[in-house]
Design a protein around this motif. Sequence first.
Motif, mmCIF file in Angstrom:
data_model
loop_
_atom_site.group_PDB
_atom_site.id
_atom_site.type_symbol
_atom_site.label_atom_id
_atom_site.label_comp_id
_atom_site.label_asym_id
_atom_site.label_seq_id
_atom_site.Cartn_x
_atom_site.Cartn_y
_atom_site.Cartn_z
ATOM 1 N N ASP A 73 26.671 -8.105 64.143
ATOM 2 C CA ASP A 73 26.126 -6.916 64.795
ATOM 3 C C ASP A 73 26.756 -5.701 64.114
ATOM 4 O OD1 ASP A 73 25.286 -4.866 66.419
ATOM 5 O OD2 ASP A 73 26.074 -5.708 68.277
ATOM 6 N N VAL A 74 25.999 -5.061 63.233
ATOM 7 C CA VAL A 74 26.485 -3.919 62.456
ATOM 8 C C VAL A 74 25.866 -2.639 63.009
ATOM 9 C CG1 VAL A 74 26.707 -2.888 60.167
ATOM 10 C CG2 VAL A 74 26.632 -5.385 60.410
ATOM 11 N N ARG A 75 26.691 -1.687 63.366
ATOM 12 C CA ARG A 75 26.197 -0.396 63.855
ATOM 13 C C ARG A 75 26.989 0.731 63.202
ATOM 14 N NH1 ARG A 75 25.337 -1.563 70.380
ATOM 15 N NH2 ARG A 75 24.376 -3.637 70.097
ATOM 16 N N GLY A 76 26.308 1.843 62.970
ATOM 17 C CA GLY A 76 26.950 3.008 62.369
ATOM 18 C C GLY A 76 26.900 3.024 60.858
ATOM 19 N N ALA A 77 26.145 2.081 60.257
ATOM 20 C CA ALA A 77 26.079 2.036 58.794
ATOM 21 C C ALA A 77 25.496 3.312 58.201
ATOM 22 C CB ALA A 77 25.259 0.826 58.344
ATOM 23 N N GLU A 78 24.744 4.058 59.006
ATOM 24 C CA GLU A 78 24.159 5.299 58.503
ATOM 25 C C GLU A 78 25.220 6.347 58.159
ATOM 26 O OE1 GLU A 78 24.446 5.717 62.989
ATOM 27 O OE2 GLU A 78 23.844 4.159 61.572
ATOM 28 N N HIS A 79 26.455 6.148 58.629
ATOM 29 C CA HIS A 79 27.531 7.089 58.309
ATOM 30 C C HIS A 79 28.065 6.898 56.894
ATOM 31 C CE1 HIS A 79 27.543 8.576 62.343
ATOM 32 N NE2 HIS A 79 27.905 7.416 62.866
ATOM 33 N N ILE A 80 27.730 5.794 56.260
ATOM 34 C CA ILE A 80 28.200 5.540 54.903
ATOM 35 C C ILE A 80 27.204 6.154 53.921
ATOM 36 C CG2 ILE A 80 28.770 3.760 53.210
ATOM 37 C CD1 ILE A 80 29.567 1.979 55.568
ATOM 38 N N THR B 70 31.712 -2.001 48.253
ATOM 39 C CA THR B 70 33.015 -1.420 48.561
ATOM 40 C C THR B 70 34.102 -2.038 47.712
ATOM 41 O OG1 THR B 70 32.276 -1.062 50.844
ATOM 42 C CG2 THR B 70 34.642 -0.924 50.421
ATOM 43 N N ARG B 71 34.968 -1.209 47.151
ATOM 44 C CA ARG B 71 36.127 -1.660 46.374
ATOM 45 C C ARG B 71 37.347 -1.617 47.303
ATOM 46 N NH1 ARG B 71 32.359 -3.187 42.676
ATOM 47 N NH2 ARG B 71 31.082 -1.390 42.123
ATOM 48 N N PHE B 72 37.827 -2.771 47.693
ATOM 49 C CA PHE B 72 38.921 -2.826 48.655
ATOM 50 C C PHE B 72 40.273 -2.796 47.974
ATOM 51 C CE2 PHE B 72 35.488 -4.340 51.302
ATOM 52 C CZ PHE B 72 35.770 -3.722 52.506
ATOM 53 N N MET B 73 41.207 -2.133 48.645
ATOM 54 C CA MET B 73 42.593 -2.176 48.228
ATOM 55 C C MET B 73 43.233 -3.387 48.897
ATOM 56 S SD MET B 73 43.598 1.879 48.362
ATOM 57 C CE MET B 73 44.997 1.658 47.249
ATOM 58 N N ALA C 279 28.873 -3.278 56.029
ATOM 59 C CA ALA C 279 28.351 -2.009 56.537
ATOM 60 C C ALA C 279 27.809 -1.127 55.426
ATOM 61 C CB ALA C 279 29.441 -1.263 57.304
ATOM 62 N N GLY C 280 28.281 -1.338 54.191
ATOM 63 C CA GLY C 280 27.799 -0.529 53.079
ATOM 64 C C GLY C 280 26.509 -1.038 52.466
#
Length: 239
Positions: free
Chosen positions: A24-31, A63-66, A55-56
Amino acid sequence: MELVYPPVILACKTLFRVLDLKLDVRGAEHIPATGGAVLACTHVSYLDFIFCGLAGLPARRKTRFMAKKQIFANRVAGPLMRGMHHISVDRSAGQASYQQAVTALKAGEVVGVFPEATISQSFTVKAIKSGAVRMAAEANVPLIPMTVWGSQRLWTKGRPKNLTQRHVPILIRAGEPLHPTPQDNQDQLTRELRTRMTTLLEKAQADYPDKPADAPWWLPAHLGGTAPTPEEAAARDTR
């Protein structure tokens, strides 16, 4: 050219379907669809980077994770991490990885960080580091608070992993971005980021569809679970 990331994404999605994970992914529009951004995510599981990265995907962002350098040293995970252009973090010499992340952000990449630095065994948001705010300010990119909830049931610190568990709900939430600048009070913004991450996590916990009658280990103590309190978890972290 992305040779490693696309097949890894495909493999993960296939596994999610096989296990029937309830994503359940929500808020992806913020990316943002273009340009750099920092994703600052809560940390309850060893798998959070996989779910946070989902989400991206609606914006076609990878996404490039640290991640700590020990993962890059693993003979299986290391080549995959390097192939997906994730960023190795040597905690004894963190400035190099910080600068690598800022360079990636200025080049238009999305960089994922876990500001708590380690998994929260209390399943609440620990004190967070200021690096996420500082790199977003230096690169002049948005800082997006995020949370993942439910992933701890598959694999978390101090518990045996259960990667074949089926039908587990996984909630992924992205919040409205912050826009740090070098002139801002970065300590204050770090506190604001933690507040927003906490709000997202608590909302995800409230929305979580599995409502067990007993006291499960994967719920925080203040919600009736048997996870250690933040104070108990902090004591475990120092051992």
